[in-house]
Write a protein that holds these residues in place. Structure first.
Motif, PDB file in Angstrom:
ATOM      1  N   MET A   1       0.842  -1.184   0.000  1.00 38.60           N
ATOM      2  CA  MET A   1       0.000   0.000   0.000  1.00 38.60           C
ATOM      3  C   MET A   1       0.891   1.253   0.000  1.00 38.60           C
ATOM      4  O   MET A   1       1.917   1.281   0.676  1.00 38.60           O
ATOM      5  CB  MET A   1      -0.916   0.000   1.236  1.00 38.60           C
ATOM      6  CG  MET A   1      -2.023   1.045   1.200  1.00 38.60           C
ATOM      7  SD  MET A   1      -3.071   0.986   2.677  1.00 38.60           S
ATOM      8  CE  MET A   1      -3.731  -0.679   2.579  1.00 38.60           C
ATOM      9  N   ARG A   2       0.479   2.251  -0.749  1.00 38.66           N
ATOM     10  CA  ARG A   2       1.227   3.512  -0.813  1.00 38.66           C
ATOM     11  C   ARG A   2       0.505   4.548   0.061  1.00 38.66           C
ATOM     12  O   ARG A   2      -0.646   4.900  -0.203  1.00 38.66           O
ATOM     13  CB  ARG A   2       1.334   4.009  -2.246  1.00 38.66           C
ATOM     14  CG  ARG A   2       2.110   3.057  -3.161  1.00 38.66           C
ATOM     15  CD  ARG A   2       2.094   3.527  -4.598  1.00 38.66           C
ATOM     16  NE  ARG A   2       2.838   4.768  -4.763  1.00 38.66           N
ATOM     17  CZ  ARG A   2       4.168   4.823  -4.905  1.00 38.66           C
ATOM     18  NH1 ARG A   2       4.903   3.723  -4.859  1.00 38.66           N
ATOM     19  NH2 ARG A   2       4.771   5.992  -5.081  1.00 38.66           N
ATOM     20  N   ILE A   3       1.200   4.994   1.093  1.00 33.78           N
ATOM     21  CA  ILE A   3       0.576   5.850   2.111  1.00 33.78           C
ATOM     22  C   ILE A   3       1.364   7.145   2.241  1.00 33.78           C
ATOM     23  O   ILE A   3       2.582   7.126   2.463  1.00 33.78           O
ATOM     24  CB  ILE A   3       0.544   5.135   3.476  1.00 33.78           C
ATOM     25  CG1 ILE A   3      -0.178   3.787   3.357  1.00 33.78           C
ATOM     26  CG2 ILE A   3      -0.117   6.025   4.528  1.00 33.78           C
ATOM     27  CD1 ILE A   3       0.079   2.852   4.511  1.00 33.78           C
ATOM     28  N   ASN A  31       5.011  -1.690   3.204  1.00 40.32           N
ATOM     29  CA  ASN A  31       4.291  -0.600   2.545  1.00 40.32           C
ATOM     30  C   ASN A  31       5.245   0.512   2.131  1.00 40.32           C
ATOM     31  O   ASN A  31       6.316   0.682   2.722  1.00 40.32           O
ATOM     32  CB  ASN A  31       3.239  -0.035   3.500  1.00 40.32           C
ATOM     33  CG  ASN A  31       2.246  -1.091   3.946  1.00 40.32           C
ATOM     34  OD1 ASN A  31       1.313  -1.422   3.241  1.00 40.32           O
ATOM     35  ND2 ASN A  31       2.468  -1.633   5.140  1.00 40.32           N
ATOM     36  N   VAL A  33       5.817   4.339   2.236  1.00 43.50           N
ATOM     37  CA  VAL A  33       5.315   5.436   3.059  1.00 43.50           C
ATOM     38  C   VAL A  33       6.187   6.661   2.856  1.00 43.50           C
ATOM     39  O   VAL A  33       7.416   6.588   2.888  1.00 43.50           O
ATOM     40  CB  VAL A  33       5.306   5.064   4.556  1.00 43.50           C
ATOM     41  CG1 VAL A  33       4.692   6.197   5.380  1.00 43.50           C
ATOM     42  CG2 VAL A  33       4.537   3.764   4.783  1.00 43.50           C
ATOM     43  N   PRO A  87      -0.207   8.301  -3.946  1.00 43.46           N
ATOM     44  CA  PRO A  87      -0.632   7.482  -2.805  1.00 43.46           C
ATOM     45  C   PRO A  87      -2.026   6.903  -2.987  1.00 43.46           C
ATOM     46  O   PRO A  87      -2.876   7.478  -3.660  1.00 43.46           O
ATOM     47  CB  PRO A  87      -0.622   8.487  -1.646  1.00 43.46           C
ATOM     48  CG  PRO A  87      -0.935   9.796  -2.301  1.00 43.46           C
ATOM     49  CD  PRO A  87      -0.239   9.740  -3.643  1.00 43.46           C
ATOM     50  N   GLU A  88      -2.254   5.772  -2.342  1.00 46.99           N
ATOM     51  CA  GLU A  88      -3.600   5.211  -2.269  1.00 46.99           C
ATOM     52  C   GLU A  88      -4.356   5.803  -1.087  1.00 46.99           C
ATOM     53  O   GLU A  88      -5.593   5.875  -1.109  1.00 46.99           O
ATOM     54  CB  GLU A  88      -3.516   3.689  -2.108  1.00 46.99           C
ATOM     55  CG  GLU A  88      -2.890   2.966  -3.283  1.00 46.99           C
ATOM     56  CD  GLU A  88      -2.665   1.506  -2.969  1.00 46.99           C
ATOM     57  OE1 GLU A  88      -3.631   0.721  -3.088  1.00 46.99           O
ATOM     58  OE2 GLU A  88      -1.526   1.150  -2.593  1.00 46.99           O
ATOM     59  N   VAL A  89      -3.607   6.194  -0.056  1.00 47.42           N
ATOM     60  CA  VAL A  89      -4.193   6.764   1.148  1.00 47.42           C
ATOM     61  C   VAL A  89      -3.390   7.995   1.556  1.00 47.42           C
ATOM     62  O   VAL A  89      -2.163   7.988   1.513  1.00 47.42           O
ATOM     63  CB  VAL A  89      -4.195   5.751   2.319  1.00 47.42           C
ATOM     64  CG1 VAL A  89      -4.687   6.424   3.608  1.00 47.42           C
ATOM     65  CG2 VAL A  89      -5.058   4.552   1.995  1.00 47.42           C
ATOM     66  N   LEU A  91      -3.030  10.267   4.897  1.00 42.25           N
ATOM     67  CA  LEU A  91      -3.357  10.376   6.313  1.00 42.25           C
ATOM     68  C   LEU A  91      -2.947  11.758   6.809  1.00 42.25           C
ATOM     69  O   LEU A  91      -1.764  12.114   6.780  1.00 42.25           O
ATOM     70  CB  LEU A  91      -2.635   9.294   7.124  1.00 42.25           C
ATOM     71  CG  LEU A  91      -2.819   9.357   8.646  1.00 42.25           C
ATOM     72  CD1 LEU A  91      -4.289   9.128   9.018  1.00 42.25           C
ATOM     73  CD2 LEU A  91      -1.927   8.342   9.344  1.00 42.25           C
ATOM     74  N   TYR A 387      -4.248   0.334  11.503  1.00 38.31           N
ATOM     75  CA  TYR A 387      -4.281   1.380  10.480  1.00 38.31           C
ATOM     76  C   TYR A 387      -4.432   0.764   9.097  1.00 38.31           C
ATOM     77  O   TYR A 387      -5.260   1.214   8.284  1.00 38.31           O
ATOM     78  CB  TYR A 387      -3.024   2.248  10.544  1.00 38.31           C
ATOM     79  CG  TYR A 387      -3.139   3.433  11.471  1.00 38.31           C
ATOM     80  CD1 TYR A 387      -3.508   4.688  10.992  1.00 38.31           C
ATOM     81  CD2 TYR A 387      -2.913   3.304  12.832  1.00 38.31           C
ATOM     82  CE1 TYR A 387      -3.634   5.780  11.839  1.00 38.31           C
ATOM     83  CE2 TYR A 387      -3.036   4.389  13.696  1.00 38.31           C
ATOM     84  CZ  TYR A 387      -3.398   5.620  13.195  1.00 38.31           C
ATOM     85  OH  TYR A 387      -3.532   6.700  14.035  1.00 38.31           O
ATOM     86  N   LEU A 388      -3.657  -0.258   8.812  1.00 34.90           N
ATOM     87  CA  LEU A 388      -3.715  -0.891   7.492  1.00 34.90           C
ATOM     88  C   LEU A 388      -5.089  -1.500   7.225  1.00 34.90           C
ATOM     89  O   LEU A 388      -5.615  -1.406   6.113  1.00 34.90           O
ATOM     90  CB  LEU A 388      -2.625  -1.959   7.377  1.00 34.90           C
ATOM     91  CG  LEU A 388      -1.188  -1.452   7.290  1.00 34.90           C
ATOM     92  CD1 LEU A 388      -0.212  -2.626   7.305  1.00 34.90           C
ATOM     93  CD2 LEU A 388      -0.974  -0.603   6.040  1.00 34.90           C
ATOM     94  N   PHE A 391      -7.463   1.360   6.440  1.00 35.70           N
ATOM     95  CA  PHE A 391      -7.194   1.870   5.090  1.00 35.70           C
ATOM     96  C   PHE A 391      -7.758   0.922   4.040  1.00 35.70           C
ATOM     97  O   PHE A 391      -8.383   1.352   3.058  1.00 35.70           O
ATOM     98  CB  PHE A 391      -5.689   2.039   4.870  1.00 35.70           C
ATOM     99  CG  PHE A 391      -5.041   3.089   5.736  1.00 35.70           C
ATOM    100  CD1 PHE A 391      -5.786   4.104   6.314  1.00 35.70           C
ATOM    101  CD2 PHE A 391      -3.668   3.071   5.966  1.00 35.70           C
ATOM    102  CE1 PHE A 391      -5.188   5.076   7.111  1.00 35.70           C
ATOM    103  CE2 PHE A 391      -3.069   4.035   6.750  1.00 35.70           C
ATOM    104  CZ  PHE A 391      -3.820   5.035   7.331  1.00 35.70           C
TER     105      PHE A 391
END
Length: 401
Positions: A1-3, A31, A33, A87-89, A91, A387-388, A391
């Motif tokens: 995942m890209r955060i 991930n 980040v 990013p996918e998310v 924060l 968190y993951l 998301f």
């Protein structure tokens, strides 16, 4: 995942330290980040930066933060960072990151990413009502999901801003590995020049109005009248420090004047020199010696989300005496891992502190229970996975769990 984590500045303070440690753990889980800081902060207490991290060239003190409340160039820089990282998310770590995150969505500058806000305090305390509340309600409504650091924090933002989208409580935690080389109690006291007989009260935090260091000073001023071995350590910095130090100096001068007056009248008296009981240590990058050396942590705040300092003190077996605010009840069990003071009164604080200082066995038992409690319930690896999972639920809302 890209955060992508958007934060205010790389200052080494509670919320920022948590985001830094969270990013580190998310990376260890495979991930990608990146962190973007909105504002520069030139100080010795800055957090370390990785090659993926960026500090944007803007100042929080800019007049644009008041009128029109955003800096357009900052938004453009954020757009470039998002376009590059994809990013996918996203924060947003509380404070002013929430309004900038909202404007990213309003201006359609983050089309593909899910926008998540992390709420770290009490919404009503900081924004009781009026136009500001209406504006923030509009901004908060632009987020796809919210995370509250405590049930109290999340409930406050849901009720105050009528937020009905996905939301979850994810307690903050801390990386205990940073204390792997921490000294024990005796070594810490030797390092800090403290005697074993001294009763050490610790204030650890920003010297700001909401943290109420003035209340801490009043508590100490009352306790030293009956506890000659008391020592108060104030570890932290902030806008109130100079005023607090001036208050100590004024009280000391008043004490000297009273002593001279008594001596001139040939009457014996005991004059308390507050400076000999209170020590301002300023900002400390390594707080482990202060935690290890202390008997009690005193938290005097008027508002909190879920204070990380309580978790850190518990790790060292140090119980906390605290005002009953925010999510404190979620990380401190009253009567078992510390004491809560609902009234916030100086007298009630002193009563609890006196009792624990007088009963060493109970104090140690409370400290041991506190360490067990936080070690079981506030692990960073567990928090990172929570968190993951949140998301993922936003990215794939219809997938089975």
């Amino acid at each position: 995942m890209r955060i992508l984590i958007i934060d205010t500045s790389p200052i080494r303070r509670g919320a920022q330290v948590f985001a830094f440690e969270l990013a580190t753990h998310l990376k260890t889980l495979g991930n990608e980040v990146s962190r973007v800081y909105l504002f520069q902060f030139s100080h010795h207490e800055n957090l370390p930066l990785s090659v993926q991290d960026r500090v944007l060239p803007f100042r929080e003190e800019s007049w644009l933060e008041k009128i029109p409340s955003i800096q357009p160039s900052l938004l453009l820089d954020l757009r470039r960072e998002i376009a590059e990282f994809q990013p996918e998310v996203i924060l947003c770590n509380g404070s002013k990151t929430l309004k900038y995150g909202a404007w990213l969505r309003i201006l359609n500058l983050a089309r593909q990413a899910k926008l998540v806000g992390r709420f770290i305090d009490d919404a009503e305390f900081w924004n009781p009502g009026g136009l500001k509340k209406q504006v923030y309600s509009f901004w908060i409504g632009k987020f796809d999901g919210l995370i509250g650091v405590s049930q109290a924090s999340l409930q406050s933002v849901q009720d105050h801003y009528q937020f009905t989208k996905p939301a979850r409580v994810i307690h903050r935690a801390f990386d205990s590995s940073k204390f792997r080389h921490a000294p024990n109690r005796l070594a810490a006291r030797n390092q800090l020049g403290l005697e074993e007989k001294e009763e050490i009260l610790l204030f650890l935090g920003n010297l700001t109005h909401q943290k109420r260091p003035d209340r801490f000073m009043d508590i100490v001023s009352k306790l030293i009248k009956t506890r000659p071995n008391l020592k108060a350590l104030i570890v932290g910095d902030g806008p109130l420090r100079e005023n607090l130090e001036n208050q100590v100096a004024i009280k000391n001068q008043e004490s000297r004047d009273k002593k001279q007056e008594k001596e001139s009248n040939s009457k014996e008296s005991i004059v308390l020199n507050l400076a000999s009981y209170v020590s301002f240590k300023g900002y400390q990058q390594d707080v482990a010696p202060y935690l290890a050396a202390s008997d009690l942590l005193i938290l005097t705040s008027d508002t909190e989300g879920l204070p990380g300092v309580v978790l850190e003190a518990a790790y060292f077996g140090v119980p906390t005496v605290s005002t009953e605010v925010g999510g404190i009840k979620e990380c401190l069990i009253d009567g078992e891992t510390g004491f809560l003071v609902p009234s916030k009164s100086i007298e009630d604080f002193c009563e609890k502190i006196d009792y624990l200082l007088d009963h060493q066995g109970l104090r140690k038992t409370m400290g041991a229970k506190a360490k067990t409690f936080i070690s079981k319930n506030f692990k960073m690896d567990q928090v990172a996975n929570q968190y993951l999972n949140f998301f993922s639920s936003l990215i794939h809302p219809n997938s089975s769990k």
